[in-house]
Design a protein around this motif. Structure first.
Motif: not given
Length: 295
Positions: A49-77
């Motif tokens: 969901l993050l890759n689709e809606m916020c592809p510019h946010l930096a993240k490492q392969q296999g790591d869980s990025p720390r964010l101020c949103c959860d999956g429900k917020q990304l799904a709403e977007m």
């Protein structure tokens, strides 16, 4: 009584000292006020969901990025994706520039550096839907002894027991949640200007997309009118956003706080979009994009 309650909450807001102002989508458009403030890791099964809606946010392969949103917020977007695709999807730079601005507001781990709540209300948390995969008794099953005078059919007994259990179930108490109803979002003026430039020549069914985004006609619009319409006048979301455009760090006298808007760059309309998980061709810019600045 209600206005007084809002004023009291607004008075208490400056005590929030955190990296996040919210976390977790409660209902469409309403995200829970997050007083602890530390960004939380996004589960790996929601990274798509993050890759689709916020592809510019930096993240490492296999790591869980720390964010101020959860999956429900990304799904709403994601629910608004079809609308955006139809409106500005034909121009990737315009499309991803808009996603960039709203993803920073929604998910950035440094959210409180440029976003702050102005109004908070209490709403009821919806009950979690229970996944009851109960399989009913097979009608083909033959019960030995059904002819006995004192015989009680097991299916009837099971149904009676189930009904008794249902009567004993205690209703789950109603939970009230504090959510953000209105916020102030500091955005760099050059970002807002670059965004509207990238969308200036995009058409939708012989109409300019800018007119639809801005609620105007004949592109009588600039970035201030556009974001004011999206944030405060549009009825698409119950969340109201007061955009403030600055050239750098800015002190807010009302909130007694200095804000530092994110510095990310925008794509120009004739620039291909190349991001870690996205690669799109450039748009065709047929209009002199500097014309709208003279409105």
């Amino acid at each position: 009584m209600y206005p007084c309650f809002i004023l009291i909450l607004i008075y208490l807001i400056p005590n929030i000292n955190s990296k996040c102002i919210w976390y977790e989508g409660i209902r469409p458009g309403f995200n829970e006020l997050y007083l602890n403030g530390e960004p939380k890791p996004l589960p790996l099964n929601e990274i798509h969901l993050l890759n689709e809606m916020c592809p510019h946010l930096a993240k490492q392969q296999g790591d869980s990025p720390r964010l101020c949103c959860d999956g429900k917020q990304l799904a709403e977007m994601q629910k608004n994706k079809d609308l955006l695709d139809n409106l500005i999807g034909r121009c990737p730079s315009c499309y991803y520039n808009l996603l960039h601005i709203f993803c920073e507001m929604t998910c950035s781990p440094n959210q409180d550096q440029f976003v702050w709540p102005l109004e908070i209300i209490n709403i009821t948390r919806p009950n979690e839907s229970e996944n009851t995969n109960e399989t009913g008794p097979s009608e083909e099953k033959i019960h030995v002894g059904w002819e006995s005078p004192d015989y009680v059919d097991p299916e009837d007994a099971e149904q009676s027991e189930t009904n008794d259990q249902k009567e004993l179930v205690t209703p789950k108490p109603i939970e009230k949640v504090s959510v953000v109803r209105k916020l102030r979002y500091y955005v760099l003026e050059k970002q807002a200007s670059a965004f509207i430039d990238s969308c200036w020549s995009v058409r939708v069914n012989f109409q300019y997309a800018i007119d639809l985004l801005c609620g105007s006609i004949n592109r009588a619009c600039d970035y201030k009118k556009l974001f004011n319409y999206i944030g405060l006048e549009s009825s698409q979301s119950p969340l109201k956003i007061e955009f403030v455009f600055v050239n750098g760090s800015s002190y807010d006298q009302d909130l007694n706080r200095t804000f530092h808007p994110p510095q990310g760059s925008m794509f120009s309309c004739d620039q291909p979009v190349i991001l870690p998980h996205i690669s799109r061709q450039k748009c065709t810019c047929m209009i002199n994009i500097s014309l709208h600045r003279r409105i």
